[in-house]
Design an enzyme around this catalytic site. Structure first.
Site, PDB file in Angstrom:
ATOM      1  N   ARG A 104      41.760  36.144  31.905  1.00  0.00           N
ATOM      2  CA  ARG A 104      42.136  35.647  33.220  1.00  0.00           C
ATOM      3  C   ARG A 104      41.792  34.161  33.289  1.00  0.00           C
ATOM      4  O   ARG A 104      40.644  33.778  33.512  1.00  0.00           O
ATOM      5  CB  ARG A 104      41.369  36.425  34.308  1.00  0.00           C
ATOM      6  CG  ARG A 104      41.874  36.184  35.718  1.00  0.00           C
ATOM      7  CD  ARG A 104      40.845  36.665  36.721  1.00  0.00           C
ATOM      8  NE  ARG A 104      39.767  35.687  36.884  1.00  0.00           N
ATOM      9  CZ  ARG A 104      38.502  35.989  37.141  1.00  0.00           C
ATOM     10  NH1 ARG A 104      38.108  37.236  37.212  1.00  0.00           N
ATOM     11  NH2 ARG A 104      37.610  35.031  37.299  1.00  0.00           N
ATOM     12  N   TYR A 132      30.539  30.810  37.496  1.00  0.00           N
ATOM     13  CA  TYR A 132      30.009  31.843  36.610  1.00  0.00           C
ATOM     14  C   TYR A 132      30.613  31.812  35.203  1.00  0.00           C
ATOM     15  O   TYR A 132      30.168  32.544  34.340  1.00  0.00           O
ATOM     16  CB  TYR A 132      30.226  33.236  37.217  1.00  0.00           C
ATOM     17  CG  TYR A 132      31.663  33.569  37.577  1.00  0.00           C
ATOM     18  CD1 TYR A 132      32.578  33.987  36.600  1.00  0.00           C
ATOM     19  CD2 TYR A 132      32.110  33.468  38.892  1.00  0.00           C
ATOM     20  CE1 TYR A 132      33.885  34.292  36.931  1.00  0.00           C
ATOM     21  CE2 TYR A 132      33.424  33.780  39.225  1.00  0.00           C
ATOM     22  CZ  TYR A 132      34.306  34.182  38.244  1.00  0.00           C
ATOM     23  OH  TYR A 132      35.603  34.483  38.584  1.00  0.00           O
ATOM     24  N   HIS A 144      39.645  34.983  40.181  1.00  0.00           N
ATOM     25  CA  HIS A 144      39.941  36.382  40.498  1.00  0.00           C
ATOM     26  C   HIS A 144      40.952  36.457  41.639  1.00  0.00           C
ATOM     27  O   HIS A 144      41.925  37.193  41.581  1.00  0.00           O
ATOM     28  CB  HIS A 144      38.654  37.100  40.884  1.00  0.00           C
ATOM     29  CG  HIS A 144      38.852  38.509  41.318  1.00  0.00           C
ATOM     30  ND1 HIS A 144      39.190  39.513  40.438  1.00  0.00           N
ATOM     31  CD2 HIS A 144      38.776  39.083  42.538  1.00  0.00           C
ATOM     32  CE1 HIS A 144      39.319  40.653  41.109  1.00  0.00           C
ATOM     33  NE2 HIS A 144      39.065  40.415  42.379  1.00  0.00           N
TER      34      HIS A 144
END
Length: 377
Positions: free
Chosen positions: A265, A278, A269
């Site tokens: 990805r 992160y 998100h």
């Protein structure tokens, strides 16, 4: 998860992954899977390339629309184009798709109207299209719930004696949900004609896949008695082949298959997420070298296609879908207030009727108050 845990070294095949086109564009023969894509000539590959460029443009345009306040939220699929187009183009029209909220590339393959892809994310409807018109359920927000729907539908196919198949899409994080495991149990027990297509994009929101499992995700399928395929999710040809294998197994009475498409990805998100908090930037750069669109472009160029012409033709299609998408969103009519109660249940429901009546009375008091204020003036 380290890059070596998930993908081959750039330019070389990984024995654990089904790969037909390497990250640098070379064709990598495979004795078992080559025959499943013998019909895919250069024109067909160019069409897959155009599909991937088009859905990336849809994704970018939808992200821009959200940033401009036209959408409430958007779940990007950037980097997962090959997994969605490869699997989506393997399906027959009478197969049924049960997807999560990220499979907008599969929706594109099924012919969903561009405006309908965004209708939910604009807040104009509780679902975007008629599932039975396109044989694709509307996106499921509850993580993993669609796998149970797919298993149940596939059981119905088997009981009816059909040769269709169901396919369900979910991410690596969903494999930790009870619904997914229950769906695998039912599918295995009844040998249902269903394909479980897991897009392992390495991140379940902000949690890396190594926290979801200490082994390969595909290995979990064996515990349910379901055969598994681990495919390079950034290789559109391999994804097409793997899905065809799984669908053939389903159609011929051999039950379910679990596919783990190893991909990444590259975006957030959702547009409410900030992956820089992160995710290591070096990891992102390493995966960009495996970009599914660049990979296929390199392969087609090596086969003698003009890259400028290829990009021009694909860009023309991308411009067309982007214009339709933006116009559809901007021109989308606002729903009537009471429409929120429509299409909640398939049959009349007294509980819903009571809510409708009470909400109507609530709204009417504002009309009455306004009328009385007007009369007082």
């Amino acid at each position: 998860m380290s890059l070596n845990d998930a993908q081959p070294a750039a330019g070389g095949p990984d024995e654990e992954l089904i790969q037909l086109i390497s990250p640098t564009g070379e064709r990598t023969p495979h004795p078992e899977y080559d025959r499943w894509v013998e019909d895919v000539d250069d024109d067909a590959l160019a069409a897959l390339y155009t599909d991937m460029v088009a859905i990336r443009r849809i994704d970018n345009e939808a992200t821009a629309l959200q940033r401009q306040g036209e959408l409430a939220l958007w779940p990007p699929l950037l980097g997962q184009e090959a997994a969605q187009i490869g699997s989506g183009r393997a399906l027959r029209r009478d197969d049924f798709v049960f997807a999560s909220y990220r499979e907008n590339g599969v929706a594109y393959c099924r012919g969903v109207d561009f405006s309908d892809i965004l209708r939910v994310w604009r807040g104009n409807a509780s679902s975007g299209w008629d599932p039975f018109e396109l044989n694709m359920a509307t996106p499921q927000i509850i993580i993993g719930a669609q796998t149970l729907h797919a298993a149940g539908y596939a059981m119905g196919i088997k009981f009816d004696g059909g040769d269709q198949a169901a396919i369900t899409y979910f991410g690596d994080g969903a494999t930790s949900q009870g619904d997914v495991n229950e769906a695998l149990v039912f599918a295995a027990s009844y040998q249902a004609p269903v394909v479980f297509f897991c897009q392992n994009n390495q991140w379940a929101i902000s949690e890396p896949v190594r926290l979801q499992t200490h082994t390969r995700i595909v290995d979990r399928a064996a515990g349910f008695g379901i055969p598994g395929i681990r495919v390079d999710g950034n290789d559109v040809l391999a994804c097409l082949a793997a899905t065809r294998v799984a669908l053939d197994r389903a159609r011929t009475g051999n039950g379910p298959t679990f596919i783990e498409a190893v991909t990444y990805r590259m975006g957030p998100h959702t547009t409410a997420d900030d992956p820089t908090r992160y995710r290591d930037a070096n990891e992102l750069e390493a995966w960009k070298a495996r970009d599914p669109i660049a990979r296929l472009e390199a392969h087609l160029t090596a086969r003698g296609m003009d890259p400028a012409r290829l990009a021009e033709d694909a860009g023309r299609r991308a411009d067309e879908v982007a214009a339709q998408l933006r116009k559809g969103v901007i021109d989308m009519e606002e729903p009537e207030t009471m429409e929120v109660f429509e299409h909640v249940y398939a049959a009349p429901h007294s509980w819903l009727d009571r809510q409708r009546e009470q909400y109507g009375l609530y709204l009417n008091q504002f009309t009455a108050d306004a009328a009385s204020e007007g009369g007082a003036r």
